[in-house]
Design a protein around this motif. Structure first.
Motif, PDB file in Angstrom:
ATOM      1  N   PHE A 101     -65.487-109.570  24.675  1.00 39.92           N
ATOM      2  CA  PHE A 101     -64.400-109.088  25.488  1.00 39.92           C
ATOM      3  C   PHE A 101     -64.865-108.463  26.889  1.00 39.92           C
ATOM      4  O   PHE A 101     -64.350-108.806  27.958  1.00 39.92           O
ATOM      5  CB  PHE A 101     -63.751-107.828  24.661  1.00 39.92           C
ATOM      6  CG  PHE A 101     -62.910-107.236  25.225  1.00 39.92           C
ATOM      7  CD1 PHE A 101     -61.413-107.838  25.341  1.00 39.92           C
ATOM      8  CD2 PHE A 101     -62.899-106.144  25.776  1.00 39.92           C
ATOM      9  CE1 PHE A 101     -60.449-107.282  25.910  1.00 39.92           C
ATOM     10  CE2 PHE A 101     -61.708-105.489  26.233  1.00 39.92           C
ATOM     11  CZ  PHE A 101     -60.511-106.121  26.398  1.00 39.92           C
ATOM     12  N   ILE A 102     -66.099-107.957  26.859  1.00 41.70           N
ATOM     13  CA  ILE A 102     -66.407-107.150  27.998  1.00 41.70           C
ATOM     14  C   ILE A 102     -66.771-108.276  29.179  1.00 41.70           C
ATOM     15  O   ILE A 102     -66.431-108.088  30.292  1.00 41.70           O
ATOM     16  CB  ILE A 102     -67.475-106.285  28.053  1.00 41.70           C
ATOM     17  CG1 ILE A 102     -67.069-104.989  27.127  1.00 41.70           C
ATOM     18  CG2 ILE A 102     -67.963-105.870  29.106  1.00 41.70           C
ATOM     19  CD1 ILE A 102     -68.306-104.163  26.441  1.00 41.70           C
ATOM     20  N   GLU A 103     -67.413-109.263  28.799  1.00 38.46           N
ATOM     21  CA  GLU A 103     -67.761-110.345  29.596  1.00 38.46           C
ATOM     22  C   GLU A 103     -66.487-111.102  30.484  1.00 38.46           C
ATOM     23  O   GLU A 103     -66.484-111.514  31.413  1.00 38.46           O
ATOM     24  CB  GLU A 103     -68.618-111.249  28.802  1.00 38.46           C
ATOM     25  CG  GLU A 103     -69.041-112.742  29.664  1.00 38.46           C
ATOM     26  CD  GLU A 103     -70.136-112.383  30.406  1.00 38.46           C
ATOM     27  OE1 GLU A 103     -70.283-112.859  31.565  1.00 38.46           O
ATOM     28  OE2 GLU A 103     -70.743-111.416  30.353  1.00 38.46           O
ATOM     29  N   GLU A 104     -65.460-111.266  29.487  1.00 42.30           N
ATOM     30  CA  GLU A 104     -64.165-111.797  29.826  1.00 42.30           C
ATOM     31  C   GLU A 104     -63.660-110.882  30.929  1.00 42.30           C
ATOM     32  O   GLU A 104     -62.821-111.553  31.634  1.00 42.30           O
ATOM     33  CB  GLU A 104     -63.398-111.996  28.623  1.00 42.30           C
ATOM     34  CG  GLU A 104     -63.935-113.293  27.683  1.00 42.30           C
ATOM     35  CD  GLU A 104     -63.904-114.659  28.596  1.00 42.30           C
ATOM     36  OE1 GLU A 104     -62.982-114.700  29.454  1.00 42.30           O
ATOM     37  OE2 GLU A 104     -64.954-115.424  28.349  1.00 42.30           O
ATOM     38  N   THR A 105     -63.766-109.614  30.770  1.00 39.21           N
ATOM     39  CA  THR A 105     -63.120-108.803  31.790  1.00 39.21           C
ATOM     40  C   THR A 105     -63.651-108.473  33.290  1.00 39.21           C
ATOM     41  O   THR A 105     -62.978-107.862  34.003  1.00 39.21           O
ATOM     42  CB  THR A 105     -62.957-107.402  31.167  1.00 39.21           C
ATOM     43  OG1 THR A 105     -64.153-106.706  30.946  1.00 39.21           O
ATOM     44  CG2 THR A 105     -62.255-107.515  29.676  1.00 39.21           C
ATOM     45  N   LYS A 106     -64.983-109.119  33.223  1.00 41.90           N
ATOM     46  CA  LYS A 106     -65.820-108.826  34.583  1.00 41.90           C
ATOM     47  C   LYS A 106     -65.101-109.485  35.711  1.00 41.90           C
ATOM     48  O   LYS A 106     -65.402-108.472  36.721  1.00 41.90           O
ATOM     49  CB  LYS A 106     -67.141-109.267  34.083  1.00 41.90           C
ATOM     50  CG  LYS A 106     -67.930-108.499  33.270  1.00 41.90           C
ATOM     51  CD  LYS A 106     -69.383-109.126  33.175  1.00 41.90           C
ATOM     52  CE  LYS A 106     -70.355-107.931  32.503  1.00 41.90           C
ATOM     53  NZ  LYS A 106     -71.679-108.550  32.234  1.00 41.90           N
ATOM     54  N   ASN A 107     -64.420-110.562  35.712  1.00 42.97           N
ATOM     55  CA  ASN A 107     -63.689-110.968  36.742  1.00 42.97           C
ATOM     56  C   ASN A 107     -62.485-110.573  37.112  1.00 42.97           C
ATOM     57  O   ASN A 107     -61.672-110.855  38.133  1.00 42.97           O
ATOM     58  CB  ASN A 107     -63.374-112.506  36.599  1.00 42.97           C
ATOM     59  CG  ASN A 107     -64.916-113.267  36.545  1.00 42.97           C
ATOM     60  OD1 ASN A 107     -65.915-112.824  37.336  1.00 42.97           O
ATOM     61  ND2 ASN A 107     -64.948-114.277  35.536  1.00 42.97           N
ATOM     62  N   LEU A 108     -61.894-109.573  36.453  1.00 48.78           N
ATOM     63  CA  LEU A 108     -60.705-108.771  36.613  1.00 48.78           C
ATOM     64  C   LEU A 108     -60.792-107.704  37.570  1.00 48.78           C
ATOM     65  O   LEU A 108     -61.927-107.106  37.769  1.00 48.78           O
ATOM     66  CB  LEU A 108     -59.939-108.509  35.344  1.00 48.78           C
ATOM     67  CG  LEU A 108     -59.844-109.465  34.167  1.00 48.78           C
ATOM     68  CD1 LEU A 108     -59.282-108.851  32.742  1.00 48.78           C
ATOM     69  CD2 LEU A 108     -58.506-110.415  34.811  1.00 48.78           C
ATOM     70  N   ASP A 109     -59.695-107.231  38.014  1.00 43.93           N
ATOM     71  CA  ASP A 109     -59.784-106.111  39.059  1.00 43.93           C
ATOM     72  C   ASP A 109     -59.727-104.763  38.032  1.00 43.93           C
ATOM     73  O   ASP A 109     -58.759-104.279  37.744  1.00 43.93           O
ATOM     74  CB  ASP A 109     -58.573-106.077  39.998  1.00 43.93           C
ATOM     75  CG  ASP A 109     -58.388-105.119  40.974  1.00 43.93           C
ATOM     76  OD1 ASP A 109     -59.518-104.294  41.097  1.00 43.93           O
ATOM     77  OD2 ASP A 109     -57.503-104.783  41.745  1.00 43.93           O
ATOM     78  N   GLY A 110     -61.089-104.206  38.127  1.00 42.05           N
ATOM     79  CA  GLY A 110     -61.047-103.159  37.198  1.00 42.05           C
ATOM     80  C   GLY A 110     -60.613-101.819  38.056  1.00 42.05           C
ATOM     81  O   GLY A 110     -60.352-100.894  37.352  1.00 42.05           O
ATOM     82  N   GLU A 111     -60.072-102.015  39.243  1.00 40.98           N
ATOM     83  CA  GLU A 111     -59.565-100.781  39.938  1.00 40.98           C
ATOM     84  C   GLU A 111     -58.209-100.799  39.794  1.00 40.98           C
ATOM     85  O   GLU A 111     -57.449 -99.701  40.039  1.00 40.98           O
ATOM     86  CB  GLU A 111     -59.956-100.760  41.207  1.00 40.98           C
ATOM     87  CG  GLU A 111     -61.250-100.706  41.784  1.00 40.98           C
ATOM     88  CD  GLU A 111     -61.900 -99.309  41.137  1.00 40.98           C
ATOM     89  OE1 GLU A 111     -61.426 -98.242  41.292  1.00 40.98           O
ATOM     90  OE2 GLU A 111     -63.195 -99.409  40.370  1.00 40.98           O
ATOM     91  N   ASP A 112     -57.564-101.903  39.266  1.00 41.06           N
ATOM     92  CA  ASP A 112     -56.052-101.889  39.099  1.00 41.06           C
ATOM     93  C   ASP A 112     -55.741-101.015  37.959  1.00 41.06           C
ATOM     94  O   ASP A 112     -56.206-101.325  36.605  1.00 41.06           O
ATOM     95  CB  ASP A 112     -55.445-103.212  38.788  1.00 41.06           C
ATOM     96  CG  ASP A 112     -54.118-103.677  38.630  1.00 41.06           C
ATOM     97  OD1 ASP A 112     -53.473-102.751  37.739  1.00 41.06           O
ATOM     98  OD2 ASP A 112     -53.417-104.207  39.412  1.00 41.06           O
ATOM     99  N   PRO A 113     -54.782-100.014  38.164  1.00 38.97           N
ATOM    100  CA  PRO A 113     -54.698 -99.136  36.799  1.00 38.97           C
ATOM    101  C   PRO A 113     -54.183 -99.824  35.473  1.00 38.97           C
ATOM    102  O   PRO A 113     -54.443 -99.379  34.312  1.00 38.97           O
ATOM    103  CB  PRO A 113     -53.416 -98.127  37.351  1.00 38.97           C
ATOM    104  CG  PRO A 113     -53.550 -98.176  38.971  1.00 38.97           C
ATOM    105  CD  PRO A 113     -54.131 -99.731  39.339  1.00 38.97           C
ATOM    106  N   VAL A 114     -53.315-101.083  35.695  1.00 41.15           N
ATOM    107  CA  VAL A 114     -52.949-101.670  34.708  1.00 41.15           C
ATOM    108  C   VAL A 114     -54.236-102.224  33.908  1.00 41.15           C
ATOM    109  O   VAL A 114     -54.041-102.400  32.579  1.00 41.15           O
ATOM    110  CB  VAL A 114     -51.816-102.553  34.999  1.00 41.15           C
ATOM    111  CG1 VAL A 114     -51.215-103.313  33.802  1.00 41.15           C
ATOM    112  CG2 VAL A 114     -50.517-101.930  35.630  1.00 41.15           C
ATOM    113  N   VAL A 115     -54.705-103.093  34.667  1.00 38.96           N
ATOM    114  CA  VAL A 115     -56.091-103.644  34.345  1.00 38.96           C
ATOM    115  C   VAL A 115     -56.721-102.895  33.506  1.00 38.96           C
ATOM    116  O   VAL A 115     -57.504-103.065  32.456  1.00 38.96           O
ATOM    117  CB  VAL A 115     -56.583-104.554  35.290  1.00 38.96           C
ATOM    118  CG1 VAL A 115     -57.812-105.283  34.789  1.00 38.96           C
ATOM    119  CG2 VAL A 115     -55.606-105.822  35.891  1.00 38.96           C
ATOM    120  N   LYS A 116     -57.151-101.754  34.236  1.00 39.06           N
ATOM    121  CA  LYS A 116     -58.048-100.612  33.629  1.00 39.06           C
ATOM    122  C   LYS A 116     -57.641-100.193  32.252  1.00 39.06           C
ATOM    123  O   LYS A 116     -58.474-100.013  31.280  1.00 39.06           O
ATOM    124  CB  LYS A 116     -58.174 -99.552  34.562  1.00 39.06           C
ATOM    125  CG  LYS A 116     -59.404 -98.890  34.524  1.00 39.06           C
ATOM    126  CD  LYS A 116     -59.581 -97.836  35.709  1.00 39.06           C
ATOM    127  CE  LYS A 116     -60.953 -97.068  35.633  1.00 39.06           C
ATOM    128  NZ  LYS A 116     -60.990 -96.127  36.796  1.00 39.06           N
TER     129      LYS A 116
END
Length: 363
Positions: free
Chosen positions: A328-343
């Motif tokens: 799961f963590i591996e799949e989230t690495k390409n997402l924008d972790g600074e976006d509040p919704v994504v975070k």
């Protein structure tokens, strides 16, 4: 001339879209009635000349003939002349509830979707109602001339905050130049004043968390062309909302202190708390238990959990790279972790996987 101006009772409202449990809807409907009863009592105690009710007194689809008879009984108890227009929630048309009940002599109802005038000895009241199919109007003020020897009041259920012809939007300057002494508006649920005499009294009782602050009616007088207005707080309830920021440590009693500042004495308080900030690593909040423990302080409390777990993703990934949590963590690495919704979504996902033991304890 002494008057009360109110609107947007929304009697009979079902609160079907409310975040507040439906089990509380019955008492909330009754509180609207209680607020209206306070208004009528004030008119009796203060010997008010006129009551201007600017639409949406009830929600047509939920208001019965029995309800209308109760309203007529209440209105008949004051000697004030009551002027009423229909709004978009209680349009007036043929075979409507007003034609099915006995109307007392002090009730004056504008039943047309064109501008009408009702004349009294010292005052002319102009009004227009919504009908079943029509929610806009064109040029109703053209060629209108007022009797300047009398007090002139306009009643209209209109949205002046948005240029929306569906809700009788009109040109304020044009109407202002006509010389009305007071414009009794309805539709907007927050008390608002334009150009000193264009007035929204707001809803008589707050109906949701969008309607924070004081609610009730406008009270006023017009003497020798001078307008004086004030606000009559006759609502039963208070809606309020606040953000509570957590920095690692969470303190229940600090939260109670913040809550107490939002409570209004002698009101039924409905409070929404937005929790924000970061919890210390390994600390979890039981939101349901927290809401339950805070109920003793107010009528209703709602907690929105927007906190973030203070977790070390890299460290968790290192220990769980070959299990579901690691994938799961591996799949989230390409997402924008600074976006509040994504975070927020990432934190909830990790929390869910950890709660289901799909992870390896850190050494």
């Amino acid at each position: 001339m002494k008057f009360i101006h109110s609107a947007d009772f929304h009697l009979g409202m079902k609160f079907e879209k409310s975040s507040i449990p439906q089990s509380m809807s019955k008492i909330r409907r009754q509180r609207i009635w209680t607020s209206v009863e306070k208004l009528i009592k004030y008119s009796i105690d203060e010997n008010v000349d006129y009551i201007f009710l600017s639409g949406d007194l009830y929600n047509l689809e939920n208001f019965s003939l029995s309800d209308m008879n109760r309203l007529m009984d209440l209105f008949s108890r004051t000697n004030s002349q009551i002027c009423i227009i229909g709004g978009n929630h209680d349009p007036i048309y043929n075979d409507n509830l007003w034609d099915m009940v006995n109307i007392s002599d002090n009730l004056n109802i504008f039943k047309k979707d064109t501008l009408e005038k009702i004349e009294f000895d010292d005052t002319d009241v102009y009004g227009i109602s919504y009908n079943k199919n029509n929610y806009d109007f064109i040029n109703i003020f053209d060629d209108l001339k007022l009797d300047k020897l009398k007090t002139n009041v306009l009643m209209i259920h209109s949205d002046l905050l948005n240029d929306n012809n569906c809700y009788m939007f009109f040109d304020q300057d044009k109407v202002n130049n006509l010389g009305f002494d007071y414009v009794a508006l309805g539709h907007i649920h927050k008390p608002t004043i334009f150009n000193d005499k264009f007035v929204y009294p707001g809803s008589i009782e707050p109906l949701s968390f969008k309607e924070k602050g004081m609610h009730g009616a406008v009270i006023g007088s017009i003497v020798d062309n001078r307008l004086d207005i004030d606000f009559l707080d006759c609502s039963e309830s208070n809606f309020n909302e606040f953000d509570y920021y957590i920095s690692d440590k969470f303190s229940y009693y600090d939260l109670v202190g913040s809550l107490s500042k939002c409570l209004v004495e002698d009101k039924k308080n409905y409070i929404r708390i937005n929790l924000k900030g970061q919890l210390e690593d390994g600390f979890d909040l039981d939101i349901d238990s927290l809401q339950e423990s805070l109920k003793k302080y107010c009528e209703y409390v709602e907690i929105i959990d927007n906190t973030e777990s203070n977790i070390n993703l890299d460290k968790i990934y290192e220990f769980n790279r070959n299990n579901v949590l690691g994938y799961f963590i591996e799949e989230t690495k390409n997402l924008d972790g600074e976006d509040p919704v994504v975070k927020r979504a990432i934190n909830l996902g990790i929390k869910s996987l950890m709660e289901n033991n799909l992870w390896k304890l850190l050494d």
